[in-house]
Design a protein around this motif. Sequence first.
Motif: not given
Length: 116
Positions: A104-116
């Motif tokens: 969940m934390l990794q998905i949050r990082i990806w969302v914040q960085s625009g990766f997802l």
Amino acid sequence: MLTCKEAEKMVMPYIDNQLSETELEAFVQHVEQCTSCKEELEIYYTVFLGLRQLESGTGMYDVAGALEESLETSAFLIRATRLRKVISYAVGTLLTVGVLTTLMLQIRIWVQSGFL
């Protein structure tokens, strides 16, 4: 809960340490509550312990004490098995929660960085 017939069939495997953990737990619980089956176990235990001592040349004269010690050891093994299972479930649960939290934390990082 075992019936007396089932417990009587388990006397010799108990004496020979051939019961599974589940069978051992059911057998010990039954013998602790059923005086008839406990007396039957004492008779078999006395005879077979005596025969083993004659074969090996050793002499233990407290057969009743040996049976009580054997039952206490069995009860200890049952408690140790339960504790091992509880610890195993706890560790498995903690690992699962840890992996899900990390994901969940990794998905949050990806969302914040625009990766997802």
